[in-house]
Design a protein around this motif. Sequence first.
Motif, short mmCIF file in Angstrom:
data_model
loop_
_atom_site.label_atom_id
_atom_site.label_comp_id
_atom_site.label_asym_id
_atom_site.label_seq_id
_atom_site.Cartn_x
_atom_site.Cartn_y
_atom_site.Cartn_z
N TRP A 153 -1.75 -2.50 -6.23
CA TRP A 153 -1.71 -3.93 -5.94
C TRP A 153 -2.49 -4.27 -4.67
O TRP A 153 -3.16 -5.30 -4.61
CB TRP A 153 -0.25 -4.40 -5.82
CG TRP A 153 0.21 -5.01 -7.09
CD1 TRP A 153 0.91 -4.42 -8.10
CD2 TRP A 153 -0.08 -6.33 -7.53
NE1 TRP A 153 1.10 -5.29 -9.13
CE2 TRP A 153 0.50 -6.48 -8.82
CE3 TRP A 153 -0.76 -7.41 -6.98
CZ2 TRP A 153 0.42 -7.67 -9.54
CZ3 TRP A 153 -0.84 -8.59 -7.69
CH2 TRP A 153 -0.27 -8.72 -8.97
N VAL A 154 -2.42 -3.44 -3.67
CA VAL A 154 -3.09 -3.77 -2.42
C VAL A 154 -4.61 -3.64 -2.53
O VAL A 154 -5.36 -4.22 -1.75
CB VAL A 154 -2.54 -2.90 -1.27
CG1 VAL A 154 -3.18 -1.53 -1.24
CG2 VAL A 154 -2.69 -3.59 0.08
N GLN A 155 -5.10 -2.93 -3.53
CA GLN A 155 -6.54 -2.72 -3.69
C GLN A 155 -7.17 -3.68 -4.71
O GLN A 155 -8.39 -3.73 -4.83
CB GLN A 155 -6.81 -1.28 -4.17
CG GLN A 155 -6.47 -0.22 -3.14
CD GLN A 155 -6.62 1.18 -3.69
OE1 GLN A 155 -6.09 1.51 -4.76
NE2 GLN A 155 -7.35 2.02 -2.99
N GLY A 156 -6.34 -4.43 -5.44
CA GLY A 156 -6.87 -5.25 -6.52
C GLY A 156 -7.59 -6.50 -6.04
O GLY A 156 -7.50 -6.92 -4.89
N GLY B 282 0.81 -1.21 0.00
CA GLY B 282 0.00 0.00 0.00
C GLY B 282 0.84 1.26 0.00
O GLY B 282 0.47 2.28 -0.60
N PHE B 283 2.00 1.20 0.63
CA PHE B 283 2.87 2.37 0.74
C PHE B 283 3.57 2.69 -0.58
O PHE B 283 3.77 3.85 -0.93
CB PHE B 283 3.91 2.12 1.84
CG PHE B 283 4.62 3.36 2.29
CD1 PHE B 283 3.96 4.34 3.00
CD2 PHE B 283 5.96 3.54 2.01
CE1 PHE B 283 4.62 5.50 3.43
CE2 PHE B 283 6.63 4.68 2.44
CZ PHE B 283 5.96 5.66 3.14
N ILE C 139 -6.13 -12.55 0.78
CA ILE C 139 -5.15 -12.31 1.83
C ILE C 139 -5.56 -11.14 2.71
O ILE C 139 -5.30 -11.13 3.92
CB ILE C 139 -3.73 -12.08 1.22
CG1 ILE C 139 -2.65 -12.13 2.31
CG2 ILE C 139 -3.64 -10.76 0.49
CD1 ILE C 139 -2.35 -13.48 2.83
N ARG C 140 -6.26 -10.16 2.15
CA ARG C 140 -6.77 -9.06 2.97
C ARG C 140 -7.83 -9.55 3.94
O ARG C 140 -7.86 -9.16 5.11
CB ARG C 140 -7.33 -7.95 2.08
CG ARG C 140 -6.27 -7.01 1.50
CD ARG C 140 -6.89 -5.92 0.67
NE ARG C 140 -7.23 -6.37 -0.67
CZ ARG C 140 -8.28 -5.97 -1.37
NH1 ARG C 140 -9.14 -5.11 -0.84
NH2 ARG C 140 -8.49 -6.41 -2.59
N VAL D 107 1.40 -16.40 0.71
CA VAL D 107 0.91 -16.23 -0.65
C VAL D 107 0.04 -14.97 -0.67
O VAL D 107 -0.98 -14.89 0.00
CB VAL D 107 0.08 -17.45 -1.11
CG1 VAL D 107 -0.47 -17.21 -2.51
CG2 VAL D 107 0.93 -18.71 -1.06
N ILE D 108 0.46 -13.99 -1.44
CA ILE D 108 -0.29 -12.74 -1.56
C ILE D 108 -1.38 -12.87 -2.63
O ILE D 108 -2.49 -12.34 -2.49
CB ILE D 108 0.65 -11.58 -1.91
CG1 ILE D 108 1.67 -11.35 -0.78
CG2 ILE D 108 -0.13 -10.28 -2.17
CD1 ILE D 108 1.06 -10.95 0.53
#
Length: 452
Positions: free
Chosen positions: A203-206, A197-198, A212-213, A279-280
């Motif tokens: 990628w963190v919002q997809g 996210g930083f 994983i979130r 695993v992300i």
Amino acid sequence: MFTRFEKLSRRASELKNCFYCGASLPAISGEHIFNSSWGGSYKDKNLICCQCNFSFSNSTDKAFLIYVQAVMNSWVFRGERHQEVPKIVLENKYFLDQGAKLKLKQPLIEDEILPDESIKSRLTFNSKSEAKRWIEGDGMATWLGRHPLPEEQEQLKKIIIEAQLDITDAKPQPMSYQLNLREQYRSTAHTILKCLGFFLPEWVQGDLTKPIREFARNDKGDWRTFAIETKEFFSVAEQATRILGLGVQHNSVEVYWSSSTKMVVGVLTILNRIKRSVVIAQDYCGSDSILYVVEGTHGSKKPPDSVFIEFDCKQFSLPLLSVQYFSSPNNLCQYFRDELAVLMGIHYPIDAMTARLIQEIEKNNKKNLKLDQVSLKEYLNLFLSFFLDLGKVTGTSVDMSKARSKLIESGFANLAHQHVGKLYTDPDVESLMTLAFERTVKDFHAGVLNAG
């Protein structure tokens, strides 16, 4: 081999909503990227909301506490949330003070009734100053069951002053700790997601990172479907740690976009001693890349640094990494028990010994900045004491004459003949001393220094 190699800019401000729950950002309070109990100090208000931040504080943030405390204790430093260097509390009458020093939790009093019905008492203290405080405070009165007479106090103080220090080698001590592997992997996933996210908010919002979130924030799914063991054939973290000499006082994350495994995999390394991989995302199709994020534990509150590398897989003979899921529950538990046993039984005492060696070298440097025959002998004895202690920890009998000979032929002879009068900070002196030490350590592990 590299088609892209660059330092990434901070992009957390592009996140307008919490990537867990969608609440508006920025939050009222910031969230650490690397946990403050691991020594992380940088906070950002543009990653997650306060409610999501708070949800991790009760158990997830504490999942690695025993590991972190052991590293900080042995190397004698503290994190942002530690008021002092952490102590390791044992199950019996002892605790481990900073630098892995075994100490009594309270004065030890052993009374023996003799045949004539008189009582012989043995009093054990951590130090003479502690003994004095015990005599002058409530300790002696509690032991006697009455207020001691002034002459009794003076007599006992005299005995304490004249007493000799009893130095014995510490033996392994009992300690128990409940490992919560599910919370460890939630903490791992949470940290890696914050790094994404930083620096790479898209990628963190997809959709690929939604499982994983959900696992990190809401504990949804079996943690073993995310937990993996990895072998990195190209590790930026290992290269940076070795080349830059980062040591234990840093935390890092590597995110691998791997075409060979069709996965996005995150690897968290805490204080260069504890590693967890998750695993992300699955079903990845794209180029091979690595994001490396690193933050020191020096309390600077500076944002972490990053490097992003993209590979031409045709020029790279090996895959970036191999991935293996953990097998049966019994093997899984044994794996982590063994890991903790190695950390506490091998790394912990050796780390503490190494830290003490470094401290003694620095103390000698301040005492005498220029190299002479007397100070050179002092340095040689410090290294020899280290190898003697190393042998005790590893259960290896060390031939001290062999150790001395190896140190001399590996660099100390050159120091004595060619560098007397130079400063200890001179690069030639530092490099020769380091080389002598590293070569002798290598010989130790190869069994060259074994007695007999």
